[in-house]
Design an enzyme around this catalytic site. Structure first.
Site, PDB file in Angstrom:
ATOM      1  N   TRP A   1       1.197  -1.564  -0.338  1.00 44.33           N
ATOM      2  CA  TRP A   1      -0.012   0.017   0.356  1.00 44.33           C
ATOM      3  C   TRP A   1       0.966   0.969   0.300  1.00 44.33           C
ATOM      4  O   TRP A   1       0.321   2.047  -0.841  1.00 44.33           O
ATOM      5  CB  TRP A   1      -0.848   0.327   0.817  1.00 44.33           C
ATOM      6  CG  TRP A   1      -1.498   1.772   1.625  1.00 44.33           C
ATOM      7  CD1 TRP A   1      -3.189   1.449   1.097  1.00 44.33           C
ATOM      8  CD2 TRP A   1      -1.316   2.199   2.095  1.00 44.33           C
ATOM      9  NE1 TRP A   1      -3.331   2.528   1.464  1.00 44.33           N
ATOM     10  CE2 TRP A   1      -2.167   3.277   2.139  1.00 44.33           C
ATOM     11  CE3 TRP A   1      -0.600   2.567   2.603  1.00 44.33           C
ATOM     12  CZ2 TRP A   1      -2.629   4.719   2.674  1.00 44.33           C
ATOM     13  CZ3 TRP A   1      -0.301   3.283   4.056  1.00 44.33           C
ATOM     14  CH2 TRP A   1      -2.045   4.705   3.330  1.00 44.33           C
ATOM     15  N   SER A   2       1.926   1.464   0.402  1.00 43.33           N
ATOM     16  CA  SER A   2       2.860   2.322   1.018  1.00 43.33           C
ATOM     17  C   SER A   2       4.081   2.639  -0.960  1.00 43.33           C
ATOM     18  O   SER A   2       4.430   3.295  -0.807  1.00 43.33           O
ATOM     19  CB  SER A   2       3.400   2.529   1.563  1.00 43.33           C
ATOM     20  OG  SER A   2       2.681   1.875   2.951  1.00 43.33           O
ATOM     21  N   GLU A   3       3.206   1.527  -1.405  1.00 41.37           N
ATOM     22  CA  GLU A   3       4.658   1.510  -2.154  1.00 41.37           C
ATOM     23  C   GLU A   3       5.976   2.120  -1.387  1.00 41.37           C
ATOM     24  O   GLU A   3       6.666   2.338  -2.053  1.00 41.37           O
ATOM     25  CB  GLU A   3       4.279   3.104  -3.227  1.00 41.37           C
ATOM     26  CG  GLU A   3       3.429   2.646  -4.107  1.00 41.37           C
ATOM     27  CD  GLU A   3       2.123   3.794  -5.165  1.00 41.37           C
ATOM     28  OE1 GLU A   3       2.872   4.629  -4.979  1.00 41.37           O
ATOM     29  OE2 GLU A   3       0.915   3.028  -5.290  1.00 41.37           O
ATOM     30  N   VAL A   4       6.273   1.090  -1.122  1.00 42.33           N
ATOM     31  CA  VAL A   4       8.113   1.249  -0.819  1.00 42.33           C
ATOM     32  C   VAL A   4       9.652   1.123  -1.613  1.00 42.33           C
ATOM     33  O   VAL A   4       8.384   0.429  -2.608  1.00 42.33           O
ATOM     34  CB  VAL A   4       8.324  -0.055   0.797  1.00 42.33           C
ATOM     35  CG1 VAL A   4       7.368   0.448   1.804  1.00 42.33           C
ATOM     36  CG2 VAL A   4       8.311  -1.364   0.229  1.00 42.33           C
TER      37      VAL A   4
ATOM     38  N   GLU B   1      11.762 -17.390  16.204  1.00 43.95           N
ATOM     39  CA  GLU B   1      10.927 -17.604  16.993  1.00 43.95           C
ATOM     40  C   GLU B   1      10.328 -19.351  16.523  1.00 43.95           C
ATOM     41  O   GLU B   1      10.547 -20.400  17.982  1.00 43.95           O
ATOM     42  CB  GLU B   1       9.120 -17.786  15.832  1.00 43.95           C
ATOM     43  CG  GLU B   1       7.934 -17.779  17.376  1.00 43.95           C
ATOM     44  CD  GLU B   1       8.614 -17.352  18.321  1.00 43.95           C
ATOM     45  OE1 GLU B   1       8.133 -17.902  19.530  1.00 43.95           O
ATOM     46  OE2 GLU B   1       7.880 -15.926  19.028  1.00 43.95           O
TER      47      GLU B   1
ATOM     48  N   GLU C   1      13.227 -24.667  22.500  1.00 47.81           N
ATOM     49  CA  GLU C   1      11.769 -25.271  23.823  1.00 47.81           C
ATOM     50  C   GLU C   1      11.898 -26.682  23.763  1.00 47.81           C
ATOM     51  O   GLU C   1      11.286 -27.797  24.951  1.00 47.81           O
ATOM     52  CB  GLU C   1      10.989 -24.429  24.337  1.00 47.81           C
ATOM     53  CG  GLU C   1      11.163 -23.111  24.205  1.00 47.81           C
ATOM     54  CD  GLU C   1       9.589 -21.999  24.421  1.00 47.81           C
ATOM     55  OE1 GLU C   1       8.925 -22.868  24.450  1.00 47.81           O
ATOM     56  OE2 GLU C   1       9.889 -21.360  24.699  1.00 47.81           O
TER      57      GLU C   1
ATOM     58  N   LYS D   1      15.547 -22.014  28.051  1.00 49.38           N
ATOM     59  CA  LYS D   1      14.195 -21.378  27.080  1.00 49.38           C
ATOM     60  C   LYS D   1      14.373 -20.148  26.993  1.00 49.38           C
ATOM     61  O   LYS D   1      13.679 -19.101  26.044  1.00 49.38           O
ATOM     62  CB  LYS D   1      12.733 -21.983  28.088  1.00 49.38           C
ATOM     63  CG  LYS D   1      13.017 -23.217  27.365  1.00 49.38           C
ATOM     64  CD  LYS D   1      12.341 -24.607  29.003  1.00 49.38           C
ATOM     65  CE  LYS D   1      10.534 -24.392  27.517  1.00 49.38           C
ATOM     66  NZ  LYS D   1       9.881 -25.483  29.184  1.00 49.38           N
ATOM     67  N   ASP D   2      14.714 -18.777  28.523  1.00 49.68           N
ATOM     68  CA  ASP D   2      14.260 -18.075  28.597  1.00 49.68           C
ATOM     69  C   ASP D   2      15.644 -17.462  27.505  1.00 49.68           C
ATOM     70  O   ASP D   2      15.267 -15.791  26.541  1.00 49.68           O
ATOM     71  CB  ASP D   2      14.496 -17.016  30.089  1.00 49.68           C
ATOM     72  CG  ASP D   2      13.798 -17.911  31.002  1.00 49.68           C
ATOM     73  OD1 ASP D   2      12.689 -18.214  30.276  1.00 49.68           O
ATOM     74  OD2 ASP D   2      14.023 -17.196  31.588  1.00 49.68           O
TER      75      ASP D   2
END
Length: 128
Positions: free
Chosen positions: A47-50, A69, A76, A94-95
């Site tokens: 939409w912004s036409e980057v 992720e 994990e 895990k942290d």
């Protein structure tokens, strides 16, 4: 005589990677959120036409967050497998993995501000 280990072929490796990614997408809410957010960013970019360079940077940022992720989910899973009961070091591992996701997410937000703030400010100045 022992069994000889053969490396899986490229297509089998690709299938295993795809299976792992699909499992992660189906079972991990944070991955689902990042996929949704990344899709929203790509729609905003369209939409912004980057510029082409901005597209590449946004795609890299989105991929980094999703990749972090997915790695966090893998870590994990392994930690839960080898240490099903609570252990402070297992929790810390895990942290730390979650912290890596946080770093990439903050980086992606900053990139988003750098890319989208100027066009949004220009649009706002035309409106008011």
């Amino acid at each position: 005589m022992g069994r000889i280990y053969r490396k899986p072929g490229f297509l089998r490796s690709l299938n295993q990677a795809w299976r792992g990614m699909m499992y992660t997408v189906k079972t991990q809410k944070h991955v689902q959120f990042h996929l949704f957010a990344g899709s929203a960013v790509l729609l905003l970019a369209w939409w912004s036409e980057v510029t082409r360079l901005e597209w590449l940077i946004l795609i890299l940022a989105i991929g980094s967050v999703i990749g972090a992720e997915v790695m966090n989910s893998a870590i994990e899973t392994v930690v839960d497998m080898v240490q099903p009961n609570f252990h402070p070091l297992a929790g810390m591992a895990k942290d730390i993995a979650a912290g890596a996701v946080l770093v990439t997410a903050i980086q992606a937000v900053v990139i988003g501000f750098v890319v989208f703030l100027p066009p949004l400010l220009r649009l706002a100045s035309k409106m008011f």
